[in-house]
Design an enzyme around this catalytic site. Structure first.
Site, PDB file in Angstrom:
ATOM      1  N   ASN A 103       0.848  -1.195   0.000  1.00 60.94           N
ATOM      2  CA  ASN A 103       0.000   0.000   0.000  1.00 60.94           C
ATOM      3  C   ASN A 103       0.880   1.241   0.000  1.00 60.94           C
ATOM      4  O   ASN A 103       2.106   1.140   0.001  1.00 60.94           O
ATOM      5  CB  ASN A 103      -0.991  -0.025   1.173  1.00 60.94           C
ATOM      6  N   ASP A 126      -5.631  -9.182  12.947  1.00 59.88           N
ATOM      7  CA  ASP A 126      -5.782  -7.768  13.306  1.00 59.88           C
ATOM      8  C   ASP A 126      -4.902  -7.516  14.532  1.00 59.88           C
ATOM      9  O   ASP A 126      -5.234  -7.942  15.647  1.00 59.88           O
ATOM     10  CB  ASP A 126      -7.257  -7.448  13.612  1.00 59.88           C
TER      11      ASP A 126
HETATM   12  O1  PMT Z   1       2.953   6.307   6.295  1.00 60.95           O
HETATM   13  P1  PMT Z   1       2.499   7.640   5.773  1.00 60.95           P
HETATM   14  O2  PMT Z   1       2.706   7.785   4.283  1.00 60.95           O
HETATM   15  O3  PMT Z   1       3.094   8.796   6.551  1.00 60.95           O
HETATM   16  O4  PMT Z   1       0.919   7.710   5.967  1.00 60.95           O
HETATM   17  C1  PMT Z   1       0.358   7.722   7.248  1.00 60.95           C
HETATM   18  C2  PMT Z   1      -0.871   6.815   7.348  1.00 60.95           C
HETATM   19  C3  PMT Z   1      -1.988   7.378   6.468  1.00 60.95           C
HETATM   20  C4  PMT Z   1      -0.518   5.384   6.896  1.00 60.95           C
HETATM   21  C5  PMT Z   1      -1.270   6.793   8.859  1.00 60.95           C
HETATM   22  O5  PMT Z   1      -1.598   8.094   9.266  1.00 60.95           O
HETATM   23  C6  PMT Z   1      -2.484   5.866   9.096  1.00 60.95           C
HETATM   24  O6  PMT Z   1      -3.619   6.213   8.951  1.00 60.95           O
HETATM   25  N1  PMT Z   1      -2.189   4.580   9.493  1.00 60.95           N
HETATM   26  C7  PMT Z   1      -3.177   3.539   9.653  1.00 60.95           C
HETATM   27  C8  PMT Z   1      -3.560   2.998   8.315  1.00 60.95           C
HETATM   28  C9  PMT Z   1      -4.558   1.847   8.413  1.00 60.95           C
HETATM   29  O7  PMT Z   1      -4.199   0.746   8.162  1.00 60.95           O
HETATM   30  O8  PMT Z   1      -5.732   2.197   8.850  1.00 60.95           O
HETATM   31  P2  PMT Z   1      -6.982   1.157   8.996  1.00 60.95           P
HETATM   32  O9  PMT Z   1      -8.145   2.061   9.176  1.00 60.95           O
HETATM   33  O10 PMT Z   1      -7.000   0.180   7.883  1.00 60.95           O
HETATM   34  O11 PMT Z   1      -6.632   0.380  10.321  1.00 60.95           O
HETATM   35  C10 PMT Z   1      -7.098   0.783  11.607  1.00 60.95           C
HETATM   36  C11 PMT Z   1      -6.067   0.493  12.667  1.00 60.95           C
HETATM   37  O12 PMT Z   1      -5.913  -0.909  12.816  1.00 60.95           O
HETATM   38  C12 PMT Z   1      -4.671   1.048  12.366  1.00 60.95           C
HETATM   39  O13 PMT Z   1      -4.140   1.533  13.576  1.00 60.95           O
HETATM   40  C13 PMT Z   1      -3.894  -0.175  11.872  1.00 60.95           C
HETATM   41  O14 PMT Z   1      -2.505  -0.083  12.216  1.00 60.95           O
HETATM   42  C14 PMT Z   1      -4.571  -1.306  12.637  1.00 60.95           C
HETATM   43  N2  PMT Z   1      -4.603  -2.585  11.925  1.00 60.95           N
HETATM   44  C15 PMT Z   1      -5.203  -2.692  10.712  1.00 60.95           C
HETATM   45  C16 PMT Z   1      -5.259  -3.924  10.080  1.00 60.95           C
HETATM   46  C17 PMT Z   1      -4.693  -5.044  10.714  1.00 60.95           C
HETATM   47  N3  PMT Z   1      -4.697  -6.236  10.127  1.00 60.95           N
HETATM   48  N4  PMT Z   1      -4.099  -4.903  11.909  1.00 60.95           N
HETATM   49  C18 PMT Z   1      -4.064  -3.710  12.535  1.00 60.95           C
HETATM   50  O15 PMT Z   1      -3.525  -3.599  13.634  1.00 60.95           O
END
Ligand code: PMT
Length: 407
Positions: free
Chosen positions: A212, A308
Protein backbone atom coordinates in the site's frame (compact mmCIF):
# COMPACT_ATOMS: atom_id res chain seq x y z
CA UNK A 1 1.20 24.56 23.63
CA UNK A 2 3.77 27.33 23.13
CA UNK A 3 6.59 26.77 20.61
CA UNK A 4 9.75 25.57 22.33
CA UNK A 5 12.90 27.60 21.70
CA UNK A 6 16.38 27.75 23.18
CA UNK A 7 15.87 30.93 25.18
CA UNK A 8 18.66 31.30 27.71
CA UNK A 9 20.21 27.91 26.81
CA UNK A 10 24.03 28.18 26.84
CA UNK A 11 25.37 26.31 23.84
CA UNK A 12 29.09 25.64 23.51
CA UNK A 13 29.69 25.05 19.81
CA UNK A 14 32.81 23.02 19.04
CA UNK A 15 33.95 23.48 15.45
CA UNK A 16 36.11 20.68 14.04
CA UNK A 17 38.38 20.75 11.00
CA UNK A 18 36.36 20.11 7.89
CA UNK A 19 34.97 22.00 4.95
CA UNK A 20 31.52 21.92 6.58
CA UNK A 21 32.91 24.40 9.14
CA UNK A 22 31.64 27.17 6.86
CA UNK A 23 28.07 26.02 7.61
CA UNK A 24 28.76 26.38 11.33
CA UNK A 25 28.92 30.15 10.90
CA UNK A 26 25.25 30.06 9.85
CA UNK A 27 24.59 27.59 12.68
CA UNK A 28 25.75 30.21 15.22
CA UNK A 29 23.30 32.73 13.80
CA UNK A 30 20.43 30.29 13.89
CA UNK A 31 21.20 29.20 17.44
CA UNK A 32 21.15 32.83 18.50
CA UNK A 33 17.91 33.43 16.58
CA UNK A 34 16.39 30.56 18.59
CA UNK A 35 17.38 32.39 21.79
CA UNK A 36 20.58 30.52 22.72
CA UNK A 37 23.72 32.10 24.10
CA UNK A 38 26.63 30.76 22.06
CA UNK A 39 30.35 30.42 22.72
CA UNK A 40 32.60 28.87 20.10
CA UNK A 41 35.65 26.67 20.53
CA UNK A 42 37.57 25.79 17.37
CA UNK A 43 40.15 23.07 16.87
CA UNK A 44 43.42 24.13 15.27
CA UNK A 45 42.36 22.39 12.05
CA UNK A 46 39.04 24.26 12.04
CA UNK A 47 40.91 27.57 11.89
CA UNK A 48 42.36 26.49 8.53
CA UNK A 49 38.84 26.51 7.08
CA UNK A 50 37.17 29.53 8.74
CA UNK A 51 38.65 32.43 10.69
CA UNK A 52 37.96 32.74 14.41
CA UNK A 53 36.91 36.34 13.81
CA UNK A 54 33.86 35.17 11.86
CA UNK A 55 32.62 33.15 14.83
CA UNK A 56 33.49 35.93 17.25
CA UNK A 57 31.41 38.43 15.28
CA UNK A 58 28.47 36.05 14.93
CA UNK A 59 28.45 34.72 18.48
CA UNK A 60 29.19 38.05 20.15
CA UNK A 61 31.72 36.27 22.36
CA UNK A 62 35.49 35.68 22.17
CA UNK A 63 36.40 32.44 20.39
CA UNK A 64 38.80 29.96 21.97
CA UNK A 65 41.19 27.97 19.82
CA UNK A 66 43.79 26.78 22.32
CA UNK A 67 44.13 25.33 25.78
CA UNK A 68 47.29 27.37 26.27
CA UNK A 69 45.92 30.89 25.81
CA UNK A 70 46.81 32.59 29.10
CA UNK A 71 44.63 35.69 28.74
CA UNK A 72 41.60 33.63 27.67
CA UNK A 73 42.16 31.25 30.58
CA UNK A 74 42.33 34.23 32.94
CA UNK A 75 38.95 35.50 31.62
CA UNK A 76 37.16 32.13 31.74
CA UNK A 77 39.18 29.03 32.54
CA UNK A 78 38.49 25.84 30.61
CA UNK A 79 36.83 24.13 33.57
CA UNK A 80 34.62 27.18 34.06
CA UNK A 81 33.75 27.05 30.35
CA UNK A 82 32.89 23.34 30.66
CA UNK A 83 30.58 24.20 33.58
CA UNK A 84 29.09 27.19 31.75
CA UNK A 85 27.64 25.05 28.96
CA UNK A 86 24.09 23.68 29.16
CA UNK A 87 24.75 21.83 25.94
CA UNK A 88 27.86 21.04 23.87
CA UNK A 89 27.32 20.70 20.14
CA UNK A 90 30.26 19.68 17.95
CA UNK A 91 29.66 20.57 14.31
CA UNK A 92 31.31 19.55 12.12
CA UNK A 93 32.75 16.49 13.85
CA UNK A 94 35.44 15.04 11.58
CA UNK A 95 36.45 11.34 11.62
CA UNK A 96 39.62 12.26 13.51
CA UNK A 97 37.76 14.33 16.09
CA UNK A 98 35.29 11.46 16.69
CA UNK A 99 38.25 9.11 17.21
CA UNK A 100 39.78 11.56 19.69
CA UNK A 101 36.51 11.87 21.60
CA UNK A 102 35.95 8.10 21.63
CA UNK A 103 39.39 7.65 23.17
CA UNK A 104 38.76 10.43 25.70
CA UNK A 105 41.93 12.30 24.75
CA UNK A 106 42.36 15.75 26.32
CA UNK A 107 45.12 16.89 24.00
CA UNK A 108 43.39 20.13 22.98
CA UNK A 109 40.78 22.50 24.40
CA UNK A 110 37.72 20.84 22.82
CA UNK A 111 38.74 17.33 23.91
CA UNK A 112 39.38 18.64 27.43
CA UNK A 113 36.00 20.39 27.60
CA UNK A 114 34.13 17.25 26.54
CA UNK A 115 35.81 15.33 29.36
CA UNK A 116 35.28 18.10 31.89
CA UNK A 117 31.61 18.85 31.21
CA UNK A 118 28.48 17.42 32.79
CA UNK A 119 26.38 18.88 29.96
CA UNK A 120 24.86 16.69 27.23
CA UNK A 121 27.09 16.38 24.18
CA UNK A 122 25.86 16.14 20.59
CA UNK A 123 28.02 15.59 17.51
CA UNK A 124 27.18 16.36 13.89
CA UNK A 125 29.55 14.20 11.83
CA UNK A 126 30.79 15.46 8.46
CA UNK A 127 33.23 13.55 6.29
CA UNK A 128 33.79 11.69 3.04
CA UNK A 129 31.34 8.79 2.62
CA UNK A 130 34.09 6.11 2.68
CA UNK A 131 35.48 7.55 5.90
CA UNK A 132 31.96 7.55 7.36
CA UNK A 133 31.37 3.92 6.39
CA UNK A 134 34.76 2.77 7.71
CA UNK A 135 34.42 0.30 10.62
CA UNK A 136 36.84 2.42 12.67
CA UNK A 137 34.53 5.45 12.42
CA UNK A 138 31.42 3.38 13.07
CA UNK A 139 33.12 1.74 16.06
CA UNK A 140 34.02 5.15 17.49
CA UNK A 141 30.44 6.33 17.06
CA UNK A 142 29.13 3.26 18.84
CA UNK A 143 31.41 4.00 21.80
CA UNK A 144 30.20 7.60 21.89
CA UNK A 145 26.54 6.57 21.63
CA UNK A 146 26.97 4.15 24.51
CA UNK A 147 28.32 7.05 26.56
CA UNK A 148 25.14 8.99 25.83
CA UNK A 149 26.50 11.25 23.09
CA UNK A 150 23.74 12.14 20.66
CA UNK A 151 24.77 11.64 17.02
CA UNK A 152 22.92 14.08 14.76
CA UNK A 153 22.92 12.92 11.15
CA UNK A 154 24.83 12.85 8.92
CA UNK A 155 22.72 13.45 5.85
CA UNK A 156 23.50 12.01 2.46
CA UNK A 157 23.95 13.62 -0.94
CA UNK A 158 26.72 15.16 -2.99
CA UNK A 159 29.87 15.93 -1.03
CA UNK A 160 32.53 18.64 -1.26
CA UNK A 161 35.01 15.96 -2.44
CA UNK A 162 32.80 15.23 -5.48
CA UNK A 163 31.51 11.89 -4.18
CA UNK A 164 27.91 11.08 -3.36
CA UNK A 165 26.80 9.31 -0.20
CA UNK A 166 26.38 9.53 3.54
CA UNK A 167 28.57 11.96 5.43
CA UNK A 168 27.18 15.46 4.82
CA UNK A 169 26.75 17.54 7.93
CA UNK A 170 23.07 18.20 8.66
CA UNK A 171 21.94 21.68 7.66
CA UNK A 172 22.09 24.29 10.46
CA UNK A 173 18.28 24.53 10.56
CA UNK A 174 18.02 20.77 11.17
CA UNK A 175 20.69 20.85 13.87
CA UNK A 176 18.92 23.65 15.70
CA UNK A 177 15.64 21.73 15.34
CA UNK A 178 17.22 18.68 16.99
CA UNK A 179 18.60 20.73 19.88
CA UNK A 180 15.22 22.39 20.34
CA UNK A 181 13.60 18.95 20.37
CA UNK A 182 15.83 17.99 23.29
CA UNK A 183 14.37 20.87 25.30
CA UNK A 184 10.73 19.92 24.85
CA UNK A 185 8.59 19.20 27.90
CA UNK A 186 9.15 15.57 28.89
CA UNK A 187 5.46 14.67 28.91
CA UNK A 188 6.18 10.94 28.45
CA UNK A 189 9.25 10.79 30.72
CA UNK A 190 9.96 7.29 31.97
CA UNK A 191 7.33 5.64 29.75
CA UNK A 192 7.94 2.92 27.16
CA UNK A 193 6.30 3.48 23.81
CA UNK A 194 5.87 1.00 20.97
CA UNK A 195 5.08 2.46 17.54
CA UNK A 196 4.23 0.65 14.31
CA UNK A 197 4.84 2.43 11.01
CA UNK A 198 4.80 1.98 7.26
CA UNK A 199 3.08 -0.51 4.99
CA UNK A 200 3.20 -4.29 4.98
CA UNK A 201 4.08 -6.29 1.87
CA UNK A 202 2.31 -9.56 1.20
CA UNK A 203 4.25 -11.70 -1.25
CA UNK A 204 2.54 -13.18 -4.28
CA UNK A 205 5.66 -14.83 -5.67
CA UNK A 206 9.43 -14.17 -5.24
CA UNK A 207 9.23 -10.87 -7.17
CA UNK A 208 5.69 -9.51 -6.66
CA UNK A 209 3.73 -8.42 -3.64
CA UNK A 210 0.57 -6.64 -2.49
CA UNK A 211 1.46 -3.43 -0.68
CA UNK A 212 0.00 0.00 0.00
CA UNK A 213 1.01 3.64 -0.23
CA UNK A 214 2.16 4.23 3.33
CA UNK A 215 5.60 5.88 3.37
CA UNK A 216 6.13 5.38 7.11
CA UNK A 217 6.65 9.13 7.66
CA UNK A 218 3.75 9.55 10.10
CA UNK A 219 4.86 6.64 12.30
CA UNK A 220 8.55 7.63 12.21
CA UNK A 221 7.63 11.19 13.18
CA UNK A 222 5.59 9.82 16.10
CA UNK A 223 8.53 7.69 17.25
CA UNK A 224 10.80 10.77 17.19
CA UNK A 225 8.21 12.90 19.00
CA UNK A 226 7.73 10.27 21.71
CA UNK A 227 11.51 10.07 22.15
CA UNK A 228 11.72 13.87 22.42
CA UNK A 229 9.00 13.72 25.08
CA UNK A 230 11.24 11.51 27.21
CA UNK A 231 9.96 8.03 26.30
CA UNK A 232 11.99 4.93 25.50
CA UNK A 233 10.80 4.05 22.01
CA UNK A 234 10.64 0.85 19.97
CA UNK A 235 9.61 1.22 16.34
CA UNK A 236 8.29 -1.74 14.35
CA UNK A 237 8.77 -0.64 10.77
CA UNK A 238 7.34 -2.09 7.59
CA UNK A 239 9.45 -1.90 4.41
CA UNK A 240 10.36 1.80 4.09
CA UNK A 241 13.58 3.58 3.23
CA UNK A 242 13.56 6.07 6.11
CA UNK A 243 16.42 6.75 8.51
CA UNK A 244 15.84 5.55 12.07
CA UNK A 245 15.29 8.46 14.48
CA UNK A 246 18.36 8.67 16.76
CA UNK A 247 17.91 6.85 20.04
CA UNK A 248 14.95 4.79 18.81
CA UNK A 249 15.18 0.98 18.65
CA UNK A 250 13.96 -0.17 15.24
CA UNK A 251 12.66 -3.62 14.33
CA UNK A 252 12.24 -4.16 10.58
CA UNK A 253 9.46 -6.40 9.28
CA UNK A 254 7.87 -7.03 5.89
CA UNK A 255 4.54 -8.80 6.18
CA UNK A 256 1.52 -8.28 8.44
CA UNK A 257 2.24 -11.55 10.21
CA UNK A 258 5.85 -10.50 10.90
CA UNK A 259 4.54 -7.18 12.20
CA UNK A 260 2.03 -8.98 14.37
CA UNK A 261 4.74 -11.19 15.91
CA UNK A 262 7.09 -8.24 16.52
CA UNK A 263 4.31 -6.19 18.15
CA UNK A 264 2.80 -9.00 20.25
CA UNK A 265 6.28 -9.93 21.59
CA UNK A 266 6.79 -6.38 22.85
CA UNK A 267 3.32 -4.99 23.58
CA UNK A 268 2.91 -6.02 27.23
CA UNK A 269 6.35 -4.61 28.13
CA UNK A 270 5.31 -1.16 26.84
CA UNK A 271 3.09 1.47 28.46
CA UNK A 272 1.73 2.80 25.17
CA UNK A 273 1.19 1.27 21.72
CA UNK A 274 0.63 3.66 18.79
CA UNK A 275 -0.44 1.76 15.67
CA UNK A 276 0.34 4.06 12.74
CA UNK A 277 1.18 1.22 10.34
CA UNK A 278 -1.01 0.56 7.35
CA UNK A 279 -1.34 -3.18 7.84
CA UNK A 280 -2.52 -5.21 4.85
CA UNK A 281 -5.89 -6.72 5.73
CA UNK A 282 -5.44 -9.59 3.26
CA UNK A 283 -2.60 -11.74 1.90
CA UNK A 284 -2.38 -14.35 -0.84
CA UNK A 285 -3.23 -17.75 0.60
CA UNK A 286 0.20 -19.00 -0.51
CA UNK A 287 3.28 -17.37 -1.96
CA UNK A 288 4.17 -19.10 -5.27
CA UNK A 289 7.65 -20.66 -5.04
CA UNK A 290 8.58 -19.38 -8.53
CA UNK A 291 7.76 -16.28 -10.54
CA UNK A 292 4.25 -16.65 -11.97
CA UNK A 293 4.25 -16.86 -15.77
CA UNK A 294 1.79 -15.23 -18.15
CA UNK A 295 -0.75 -17.81 -19.30
CA UNK A 296 -2.93 -15.67 -21.58
CA UNK A 297 -5.83 -16.22 -19.17
CA UNK A 298 -7.08 -14.12 -16.24
CA UNK A 299 -5.23 -14.84 -13.01
CA UNK A 300 -7.25 -15.30 -9.82
CA UNK A 301 -5.54 -14.73 -6.50
CA UNK A 302 -7.12 -16.29 -3.44
CA UNK A 303 -6.74 -13.84 -0.54
CA UNK A 304 -7.14 -14.68 3.11
CA UNK A 305 -7.49 -12.30 6.04
CA UNK A 306 -4.47 -11.21 8.08
CA UNK A 307 -4.52 -11.06 11.87
CA UNK A 308 -5.78 -7.77 13.31
CA UNK A 309 -2.79 -6.67 15.36
CA UNK A 310 -4.54 -3.89 17.27
CA UNK A 311 -7.47 -6.10 18.23
CA UNK A 312 -5.04 -8.76 19.47
CA UNK A 313 -3.09 -6.25 21.58
CA UNK A 314 -6.38 -4.92 22.93
CA UNK A 315 -7.29 -8.41 24.12
CA UNK A 316 -4.03 -8.90 26.06
CA UNK A 317 -4.58 -9.14 29.83
CA UNK A 318 -1.86 -6.56 30.53
CA UNK A 319 -2.42 -4.32 27.55
CA UNK A 320 -0.74 -0.95 27.02
CA UNK A 321 -2.61 2.34 26.50
CA UNK A 322 -3.82 1.91 22.93
CA UNK A 323 -3.84 4.45 20.12
CA UNK A 324 -5.06 3.28 16.74
CA UNK A 325 -5.23 5.09 13.44
CA UNK A 326 -8.08 5.08 10.96
CA UNK A 327 -7.33 5.74 7.31
CA UNK A 328 -10.59 6.49 5.53
CA UNK A 329 -11.61 7.71 2.11
CA UNK A 330 -15.16 8.68 3.18
CA UNK A 331 -17.30 9.20 6.27
CA UNK A 332 -14.18 9.67 8.42
CA UNK A 333 -15.67 10.21 11.87
CA UNK A 334 -18.31 7.47 11.69
CA UNK A 335 -15.85 4.78 10.53
CA UNK A 336 -13.19 5.91 13.01
CA UNK A 337 -15.63 5.83 15.97
CA UNK A 338 -16.67 2.37 14.92
CA UNK A 339 -12.98 1.24 14.95
CA UNK A 340 -12.40 2.93 18.33
CA UNK A 341 -15.20 0.85 19.88
CA UNK A 342 -14.77 -2.38 17.93
CA UNK A 343 -11.02 -2.62 18.66
CA UNK A 344 -11.34 -1.42 22.27
CA UNK A 345 -8.98 1.55 21.86
CA UNK A 346 -8.26 4.44 24.23
CA UNK A 347 -7.84 6.92 21.38
CA UNK A 348 -8.04 6.88 17.61
CA UNK A 349 -6.37 9.27 15.16
CA UNK A 350 -8.45 9.44 12.01
CA UNK A 351 -7.10 10.72 8.73
CA UNK A 352 -8.62 11.21 5.34
CA UNK A 353 -6.50 9.37 2.78
CA UNK A 354 -6.41 9.50 -0.98
CA UNK A 355 -4.13 10.65 -3.70
CA UNK A 356 -1.38 12.78 -2.02
CA UNK A 357 -3.48 12.97 1.14
CA UNK A 358 -2.51 11.28 4.40
CA UNK A 359 -0.30 8.72 2.67
CA UNK A 360 3.02 9.67 1.09
CA UNK A 361 2.70 13.43 1.53
CA UNK A 362 4.79 15.35 4.09
CA UNK A 363 1.68 16.88 5.69
CA UNK A 364 -1.43 15.45 7.30
CA UNK A 365 -4.42 16.38 9.46
CA UNK A 366 -5.81 14.21 12.26
CA UNK A 367 -9.19 13.98 13.94
CA UNK A 368 -8.67 12.59 17.45
CA UNK A 369 -11.57 10.66 18.94
CA UNK A 370 -11.96 9.07 22.36
CA UNK A 371 -14.93 7.67 24.27
CA UNK A 372 -16.40 11.03 25.25
CA UNK A 373 -14.55 13.58 23.18
CA UNK A 374 -12.98 14.75 19.96
CA UNK A 375 -10.30 17.18 18.85
CA UNK A 376 -9.25 18.25 15.39
CA UNK A 377 -5.47 18.61 14.81
CA UNK A 378 -5.22 20.97 11.86
CA UNK A 379 -3.19 20.31 8.72
CA UNK A 380 0.56 20.53 9.47
CA UNK A 381 3.81 18.78 8.62
CA UNK A 382 3.96 15.30 10.11
CA UNK A 383 6.64 16.18 12.71
CA UNK A 384 4.45 18.98 14.12
CA UNK A 385 1.38 16.80 14.03
CA UNK A 386 3.24 13.96 15.78
CA UNK A 387 4.26 16.35 18.58
CA UNK A 388 0.65 17.48 19.03
CA UNK A 389 -0.53 13.88 19.07
CA UNK A 390 2.07 12.98 21.73
CA UNK A 391 1.01 15.97 23.86
CA UNK A 392 -2.60 14.85 23.52
CA UNK A 393 -1.74 11.26 24.49
CA UNK A 394 -0.08 12.61 27.65
CA UNK A 395 -3.31 14.51 28.47
CA UNK A 396 -5.44 11.39 27.96
CA UNK A 397 -3.11 9.38 30.20
CA UNK A 398 -3.44 12.03 32.89
CA UNK A 399 -7.22 11.97 32.54
CA UNK A 400 -7.23 8.18 32.89
CA UNK A 401 -4.98 8.30 35.98
CA UNK A 402 -7.29 10.91 37.54
CA UNK A 403 -10.39 8.83 36.80
CA UNK A 404 -8.74 5.71 38.25
CA UNK A 405 -7.75 7.48 41.45
CA UNK A 406 -11.22 9.02 41.96
CA UNK A 407 -13.13 7.37 44.86
O1 PMT B 1 2.95 6.31 6.30
P1 PMT B 1 2.50 7.64 5.77
O2 PMT B 1 2.71 7.79 4.28
O3 PMT B 1 3.09 8.80 6.55
O4 PMT B 1 0.92 7.71 5.97
C1 PMT B 1 0.36 7.72 7.25
C2 PMT B 1 -0.87 6.81 7.35
C3 PMT B 1 -1.99 7.38 6.47
C4 PMT B 1 -0.52 5.38 6.90
C5 PMT B 1 -1.27 6.79 8.86
O5 PMT B 1 -1.60 8.09 9.27
C6 PMT B 1 -2.48 5.87 9.10
O6 PMT B 1 -3.62 6.21 8.95
N1 PMT B 1 -2.19 4.58 9.49
C7 PMT B 1 -3.18 3.54 9.65
C8 PMT B 1 -3.56 3.00 8.32
C9 PMT B 1 -4.56 1.85 8.41
O7 PMT B 1 -4.20 0.75 8.16
O8 PMT B 1 -5.73 2.20 8.85
P2 PMT B 1 -6.98 1.16 9.00
O9 PMT B 1 -8.15 2.06 9.18
O10 PMT B 1 -7.00 0.18 7.88
O11 PMT B 1 -6.63 0.38 10.32
C10 PMT B 1 -7.10 0.78 11.61
C11 PMT B 1 -6.07 0.49 12.67
O12 PMT B 1 -5.91 -0.91 12.82
C12 PMT B 1 -4.67 1.05 12.37
O13 PMT B 1 -4.14 1.53 13.58
C13 PMT B 1 -3.89 -0.18 11.87
O14 PMT B 1 -2.50 -0.08 12.22
C14 PMT B 1 -4.57 -1.31 12.64
N2 PMT B 1 -4.60 -2.58 11.93
C15 PMT B 1 -5.20 -2.69 10.71
C16 PMT B 1 -5.26 -3.92 10.08
C17 PMT B 1 -4.69 -5.04 10.71
N3 PMT B 1 -4.70 -6.24 10.13
N4 PMT B 1 -4.10 -4.90 11.91
C18 PMT B 1 -4.06 -3.71 12.53
O15 PMT B 1 -3.53 -3.60 13.63
Amino acid sequence: MSEVRLDGVRVLLGVGGGIAAYKSADLVRRLRDAGAEVRVVMTQNATRFVGALTFQALSGNPVRTSLWDESAEAAMGHIELARWADQILIAPASADLLAQLAQGRAEDLLGTLVLATAAPVSVAPAMNQQMWAHPATQGNLEILRQRGVLVLGPGSGSQACGEVGEGRMLEPVELVGQLVAGHRPQVLAGLRVLVSAGPTFEDIDPVRFIGNRSSGRMGFAIAAAARDAGATVQLVAGPVGLATPAGVERIDVRSARQMRDAVIQRAAANDIFIAAAAVGDYRPEACAPHKLKKSGKPLALELIQNPDILAEVSALPDRPFLIGFAAETEDLERHARDKLQRKGLDLIAANQVGESQGFESSENALLLLWADGREQLAQADKATLARRLVEHIALRLQARAKAQSAP
